[in-house]
Design a protein around this motif. Structure first.
Motif, PDB file in Angstrom:
ATOM      1  N   GLN A 138     -54.625 -51.188 -33.538  1.00  0.00           N
ATOM      2  CA  GLN A 138     -54.486 -51.792 -32.606  1.00  0.00           C
ATOM      3  C   GLN A 138     -52.665 -50.997 -31.648  1.00  0.00           C
ATOM      4  OE1 GLN A 138     -51.502 -54.885 -34.476  1.00  0.00           O
ATOM      5  NE2 GLN A 138     -52.455 -56.634 -33.493  1.00  0.00           N
ATOM      6  N   ILE A 139     -52.122 -50.074 -32.397  1.00  0.00           N
ATOM      7  CA  ILE A 139     -51.626 -49.825 -31.650  1.00  0.00           C
ATOM      8  C   ILE A 139     -52.358 -48.312 -30.978  1.00  0.00           C
ATOM      9  CG2 ILE A 139     -49.830 -47.490 -31.794  1.00  0.00           C
ATOM     10  CD1 ILE A 139     -48.419 -48.509 -34.683  1.00  0.00           C
ATOM     11  N   ARG A 140     -53.552 -47.828 -31.460  1.00  0.00           N
ATOM     12  CA  ARG A 140     -54.178 -47.046 -30.741  1.00  0.00           C
ATOM     13  C   ARG A 140     -55.457 -47.676 -29.638  1.00  0.00           C
ATOM     14  NH1 ARG A 140     -56.202 -45.046 -36.177  1.00  0.00           N
ATOM     15  NH2 ARG A 140     -57.619 -46.826 -36.017  1.00  0.00           N
ATOM     16  N   ASP A 141     -55.170 -48.998 -29.801  1.00  0.00           N
ATOM     17  CA  ASP A 141     -55.737 -49.845 -28.616  1.00  0.00           C
ATOM     18  C   ASP A 141     -54.588 -49.928 -27.491  1.00  0.00           C
ATOM     19  OD1 ASP A 141     -58.483 -50.023 -30.291  1.00  0.00           O
ATOM     20  OD2 ASP A 141     -57.682 -51.656 -30.880  1.00  0.00           O
ATOM     21  N   ALA A 198     -52.710 -45.335 -21.366  1.00  0.00           N
ATOM     22  CA  ALA A 198     -53.431 -43.613 -20.767  1.00  0.00           C
ATOM     23  C   ALA A 198     -54.359 -43.547 -19.833  1.00  0.00           C
ATOM     24  CB  ALA A 198     -53.772 -42.880 -22.273  1.00  0.00           C
ATOM     25  N   SER A 199     -55.004 -44.503 -19.879  1.00  0.00           N
ATOM     26  CA  SER A 199     -56.483 -45.275 -19.236  1.00  0.00           C
ATOM     27  C   SER A 199     -55.971 -45.766 -17.833  1.00  0.00           C
ATOM     28  CB  SER A 199     -57.126 -46.064 -19.436  1.00  0.00           C
ATOM     29  OG  SER A 199     -58.012 -45.577 -20.380  1.00  0.00           O
ATOM     30  N   HIS A 212     -55.265 -30.500 -36.900  1.00  0.00           N
ATOM     31  CA  HIS A 212     -56.928 -30.938 -36.890  1.00  0.00           C
ATOM     32  C   HIS A 212     -56.248 -32.981 -36.376  1.00  0.00           C
ATOM     33  CE1 HIS A 212     -60.931 -31.936 -37.175  1.00  0.00           C
ATOM     34  NE2 HIS A 212     -60.376 -32.958 -37.804  1.00  0.00           N
ATOM     35  N   ASN A 213     -55.449 -33.533 -37.720  1.00  0.00           N
ATOM     36  CA  ASN A 213     -55.561 -35.061 -37.231  1.00  0.00           C
ATOM     37  C   ASN A 213     -55.640 -35.314 -36.074  1.00  0.00           C
ATOM     38  OD1 ASN A 213     -57.128 -35.111 -39.686  1.00  0.00           O
ATOM     39  ND2 ASN A 213     -54.668 -35.372 -40.804  1.00  0.00           N
ATOM     40  N   SER A 240     -59.178 -39.246 -29.138  1.00  0.00           N
ATOM     41  CA  SER A 240     -59.982 -40.625 -29.060  1.00  0.00           C
ATOM     42  C   SER A 240     -59.244 -41.971 -28.573  1.00  0.00           C
ATOM     43  CB  SER A 240     -59.601 -41.077 -30.744  1.00  0.00           C
ATOM     44  OG  SER A 240     -58.218 -41.548 -31.406  1.00  0.00           O
ATOM     45  N   VAL A 241     -57.472 -41.714 -28.345  1.00  0.00           N
ATOM     46  CA  VAL A 241     -57.229 -42.498 -27.588  1.00  0.00           C
ATOM     47  C   VAL A 241     -57.149 -42.060 -26.034  1.00  0.00           C
ATOM     48  CG1 VAL A 241     -55.981 -43.199 -28.806  1.00  0.00           C
ATOM     49  CG2 VAL A 241     -55.137 -41.846 -27.999  1.00  0.00           C
ATOM     50  N   GLY A 242     -57.814 -40.889 -25.521  1.00  0.00           N
ATOM     51  CA  GLY A 242     -57.354 -40.022 -24.614  1.00  0.00           C
ATOM     52  C   GLY A 242     -56.090 -39.425 -23.074  1.00  0.00           C
ATOM     53  N   ILE A 243     -56.444 -38.998 -24.684  1.00  0.00           N
ATOM     54  CA  ILE A 243     -54.732 -37.157 -24.150  1.00  0.00           C
ATOM     55  C   ILE A 243     -54.879 -36.286 -24.994  1.00  0.00           C
ATOM     56  CG2 ILE A 243     -52.082 -37.021 -25.131  1.00  0.00           C
ATOM     57  CD1 ILE A 243     -51.568 -39.579 -26.132  1.00  0.00           C
TER      58      ILE A 243
END
Length: 156
Positions: free
Chosen positions: A25-28, A34-35, A63-64, A71-74
Motif C-alpha cells: 500500500q505504501i509503495r503504491d 511520484a507519477s 541495493h534494496n 519500483s516506485v519511480g524515484i
C-alpha cells in the motif's frame, strides 16, 4: 483471576498486521505521488546514498533502497567509496548532491570510516535534503514540541 483478566484484555487488543500488504500500500501511494509530480511539474523525485567502506549490511541496504526507488519511480543515485577514502572526498560528493536539483534527499550510511569525523559529514548534508534527520537543526526541531521538521526520521 486478575492475571487472567489482564491476559484476556491484552488478547482483545492485539491485532495481526500483514506487513507485506501494508508495504505494498505504501509503495503504491509513493508510486502514485511520484507519477503526479512528474506529470504536474515535470520533476522526478531523486534520492542519493553515500556509502564508505565495504560493510555488507550497508551495501545490502543501499541495493534494496535502489530497487525500492526504481519500483516506485524515484531516481536513485549512489556513491560507493573505499574505506580508505579521504573525508574531503565524501564532503565533495555531499556538496555535489546538495547542489544537484534532481536530488531531493541524501542519506549517508553510518558509521563512515573510523578516520572520518562523523559529525562533520552529517553537518555537510543540507537540512533541506537530510532525510535521516541527523542535521543538528533537524535534531533540535525534533526535540522541540511543535518544531517544524523538513523530514521526519524513519527510525525512532
Amino acid at each position: 483471576m486478575t492475571a487472567r483478566l489482564a491476559s484476556v484484555a491484552l488478547e482483545a487488543c492485539a491485532k495481526v498486521i500483514d506487513g507485506k500488504y501494508v508495504a505494498k500500500q505504501i509503495r503504491d501511494e509513493i508510486s502514485t505521488e511520484a507519477s503526479r509530480m512528474k506529470e504536474a511539474i515535470g520533476v522526478v523525485p531523486g534520492s542519493a546514498e553515500i556509502l564508505v567502506g565495504d560493510r555488507k549490511d550497508s551495501a545490502t541496504n543501499v541495493h534494496n533502497k535502489k530497487k525500492a526507488c526504481e519500483s516506485v519511480g524515484i531516481n536513485s543515485f549512489e556513491v560507493h567509496l573505499p574505506a580508505d577514502s579521504k573525508e574531503e572526498d565524501v564532503l565533495k560528493f555531499i556538496s555535489g548532491f546538495n547542489d544537484e536539483p534532481s536530488v531531493h534527499g541524501i542519506l549517508v550510511h553510518l558509521p563512515p570510516s573510523s578516520h572520518m569525523n562523523e559529525q562533520s559529514i552529517l553537518n555537510a548534508v543540507t537540512i533541506k535534503k537530510d532525510v535521516d534527520g541527523f542535521h543538528p537543526l533537524n535534531i533540535g526541531r525534533l526535540a522541540m514540541r511543535g518544531g517544524k521538521l523538513l523530514f521526519v526520521p524513519c527510525t525512532p
